[in-house]
Design a protein around this motif. Structure first.
Motif, PDB file in Angstrom:
ATOM      1  N   ALA A  23       0.814  -1.221   0.000  1.00  0.00           N
ATOM      2  CA  ALA A  23       0.000   0.000   0.000  1.00  0.00           C
ATOM      3  C   ALA A  23       0.849   1.274   0.000  1.00  0.00           C
ATOM      4  CB  ALA A  23      -0.983  -0.001   1.172  1.00  0.00           C
ATOM      5  N   GLY A  24       2.061   1.194  -0.527  1.00  0.00           N
ATOM      6  CA  GLY A  24       2.918   2.374  -0.614  1.00  0.00           C
ATOM      7  C   GLY A  24       3.234   2.994   0.731  1.00  0.00           C
ATOM      8  N   GLN A  25       3.367   2.158   1.774  1.00  0.00           N
ATOM      9  CA  GLN A  25       3.510   2.681   3.127  1.00  0.00           C
ATOM     10  C   GLN A  25       4.948   2.985   3.543  1.00  0.00           C
ATOM     11  OE1 GLN A  25       1.214  -0.051   5.559  1.00  0.00           O
ATOM     12  NE2 GLN A  25      -0.680   0.964   4.983  1.00  0.00           N
ATOM     13  N   GLU A  26       5.903   2.853   2.601  1.00  0.00           N
ATOM     14  CA  GLU A  26       7.273   3.304   2.859  1.00  0.00           C
ATOM     15  C   GLU A  26       7.757   4.115   1.663  1.00  0.00           C
ATOM     16  OE1 GLU A  26       9.461   4.676   4.565  1.00  0.00           O
ATOM     17  OE2 GLU A  26       9.743   2.944   5.875  1.00  0.00           O
ATOM     18  N   PRO A  27       7.164   5.320   1.478  1.00  0.00           N
ATOM     19  CA  PRO A  27       7.463   6.109   0.284  1.00  0.00           C
ATOM     20  C   PRO A  27       8.733   6.956   0.387  1.00  0.00           C
ATOM     21  CG  PRO A  27       5.843   7.250   1.598  1.00  0.00           C
ATOM     22  CD  PRO A  27       6.104   5.914   2.286  1.00  0.00           C
ATOM     23  N   GLY A  28       9.311   7.060   1.565  1.00  0.00           N
ATOM     24  CA  GLY A  28      10.394   8.012   1.793  1.00  0.00           C
ATOM     25  C   GLY A  28      11.689   7.705   1.080  1.00  0.00           C
ATOM     26  N   THR A  29      12.514   8.734   1.003  1.00  0.00           N
ATOM     27  CA  THR A  29      13.874   8.591   0.501  1.00  0.00           C
ATOM     28  C   THR A  29      14.698   7.915   1.602  1.00  0.00           C
ATOM     29  OG1 THR A  29      14.637  10.676   1.446  1.00  0.00           O
ATOM     30  CG2 THR A  29      13.648  10.770  -0.779  1.00  0.00           C
ATOM     31  N   PRO A  30      15.884   7.436   1.271  1.00  0.00           N
ATOM     32  CA  PRO A  30      16.731   6.861   2.323  1.00  0.00           C
ATOM     33  C   PRO A  30      16.961   7.816   3.490  1.00  0.00           C
ATOM     34  CG  PRO A  30      17.572   6.229   0.184  1.00  0.00           C
ATOM     35  CD  PRO A  30      16.458   7.223  -0.061  1.00  0.00           C
ATOM     36  N   ALA A  31      17.229   9.076   3.204  1.00  0.00           N
ATOM     37  CA  ALA A  31      17.466  10.044   4.281  1.00  0.00           C
ATOM     38  C   ALA A  31      16.209  10.225   5.136  1.00  0.00           C
ATOM     39  CB  ALA A  31      17.911  11.383   3.703  1.00  0.00           C
ATOM     40  N   GLU A  32      15.036  10.267   4.503  1.00  0.00           N
ATOM     41  CA  GLU A  32      13.787  10.420   5.252  1.00  0.00           C
ATOM     42  C   GLU A  32      13.513   9.200   6.124  1.00  0.00           C
ATOM     43  OE1 GLU A  32      11.386  13.291   2.082  1.00  0.00           O
ATOM     44  OE2 GLU A  32      11.247  11.099   1.891  1.00  0.00           O
ATOM     45  N   ILE A  33      13.762   8.013   5.584  1.00  0.00           N
ATOM     46  CA  ILE A  33      13.543   6.787   6.362  1.00  0.00           C
ATOM     47  C   ILE A  33      14.461   6.770   7.577  1.00  0.00           C
ATOM     48  CG2 ILE A  33      13.750   4.262   6.338  1.00  0.00           C
ATOM     49  CD1 ILE A  33      12.988   4.438   3.296  1.00  0.00           C
ATOM     50  N   ALA A  34      15.738   7.086   7.371  1.00  0.00           N
ATOM     51  CA  ALA A  34      16.708   7.090   8.470  1.00  0.00           C
ATOM     52  C   ALA A  34      16.325   8.109   9.536  1.00  0.00           C
ATOM     53  CB  ALA A  34      18.104   7.379   7.932  1.00  0.00           C
ATOM     54  N   GLU A  35      15.954   9.307   9.111  1.00  0.00           N
ATOM     55  CA  GLU A  35      15.573  10.351  10.059  1.00  0.00           C
ATOM     56  C   GLU A  35      14.318   9.956  10.833  1.00  0.00           C
ATOM     57  OE1 GLU A  35      15.262  13.702  12.388  1.00  0.00           O
ATOM     58  OE2 GLU A  35      16.983  12.896  11.302  1.00  0.00           O
ATOM     59  N   PHE A  36      13.328   9.401  10.150  1.00  0.00           N
ATOM     60  CA  PHE A  36      12.097   8.967  10.811  1.00  0.00           C
ATOM     61  C   PHE A  36      12.403   7.922  11.886  1.00  0.00           C
ATOM     62  CE2 PHE A  36       8.778   5.770  11.197  1.00  0.00           C
ATOM     63  CZ  PHE A  36       7.717   6.543  11.621  1.00  0.00           C
ATOM     64  N   ALA A  37      13.166   6.901  11.526  1.00  0.00           N
ATOM     65  CA  ALA A  37      13.474   5.821  12.466  1.00  0.00           C
ATOM     66  C   ALA A  37      14.215   6.348  13.685  1.00  0.00           C
ATOM     67  CB  ALA A  37      14.298   4.739  11.764  1.00  0.00           C
ATOM     68  N   ARG A  38      15.159   7.236  13.448  1.00  0.00           N
ATOM     69  CA  ARG A  38      15.989   7.770  14.528  1.00  0.00           C
ATOM     70  C   ARG A  38      15.198   8.751  15.412  1.00  0.00           C
ATOM     71  NH1 ARG A  38      20.062   8.426  11.635  1.00  0.00           N
ATOM     72  NH2 ARG A  38      19.410  10.358  10.691  1.00  0.00           N
ATOM     73  N   SER A  39      14.509   9.701  14.780  1.00  0.00           N
ATOM     74  CA  SER A  39      13.862  10.752  15.566  1.00  0.00           C
ATOM     75  C   SER A  39      12.554  10.300  16.210  1.00  0.00           C
ATOM     76  CB  SER A  39      13.623  11.995  14.709  1.00  0.00           C
ATOM     77  OG  SER A  39      12.692  11.735  13.692  1.00  0.00           O
ATOM     78  N   THR A  40      11.828   9.416  15.557  1.00  0.00           N
ATOM     79  CA  THR A  40      10.532   8.991  16.098  1.00  0.00           C
ATOM     80  C   THR A  40      10.665   7.863  17.105  1.00  0.00           C
ATOM     81  OG1 THR A  40       9.541   9.605  13.978  1.00  0.00           O
ATOM     82  CG2 THR A  40       8.193   8.268  15.470  1.00  0.00           C
TER      83      THR A  40
END
Length: 163
Positions: A68-85
């Motif tokens: 369902a397109g639930q991981e649309p982010g760029t590599p930098a966005e994915i890394a930042e999301f995982a780290r900050s959230t």
């Protein structure tokens, strides 16, 4: 072929995460997504990482956008999301396909293992989990809804920890 023979790209930066570096440790491989109802499982994955890393467990996150397109982010966005959230510090690989003709070789090595409901084959949804023993053998598979810190997963981890 052992899971440890697989190469997979790193999420950010250049190079690969050669899974050979994890030989001799247990690995919990999980396909990740940042916009899924199961995304709070990141917190449980981090708890497992903090609890068992010193005893020989590596949690390996593998982003995939196939559900369902639930991981649309760029590599930098994915890394930042995982780290900050979620404060995620476990290794995260490049975004890959876990099903279909473009299935990454890592998942080709994982999906023949059945879970407790006797499901094998295609990954069903985000946060499906595969436990690999220190010799690179896939020893367990857990449905997406099974929480990382559940008794089923922690007991299975305890059985395969090398130390």
């Amino acid at each position: 072929m052992s899971v440890f023979d697989v190469q997979i790209g790193a999420l950010t930066g250049d190079g690969f995460v050669g899974l050979e570096q994890f030989r001799g440790t247990a690995m919990l491989v999980v396909n990740l997504a940042s916009k899924c109802g199961l995304t709070p499982q990141y917190a449980g994955l981090q708890v497992l990482h903090e609890t068992y890393a010193d005893r020989g467990l590596t949690v390996l996150g593998v982003p995939s956008n196939q559900f369902a397109g639930q991981e649309p982010g760029t590599p930098a966005e994915i890394a930042e999301f995982a780290r900050s959230t979620f404060g995620a510090t476990f290794p995260i690989t490049e975004k890959v396909d876990v099903n279909g003709a473009g299935r990454h070789p890592l998942y080709a090595a994982l999906v023949d293992t059945a879970d407790d409901e006797d499901h094998s084959g295609d990954v069903r949804w985000n946060f499906e989990k595969f436990l690999v023993d220190p010799d690179g053998v896939v020893v367990a598979r857990f449905a997406p809804q099974v929480a990382p810190e559940s008794p089923e997963i922690t007991a299975a981890i305890e059985r395969v920890l090398p130390r």
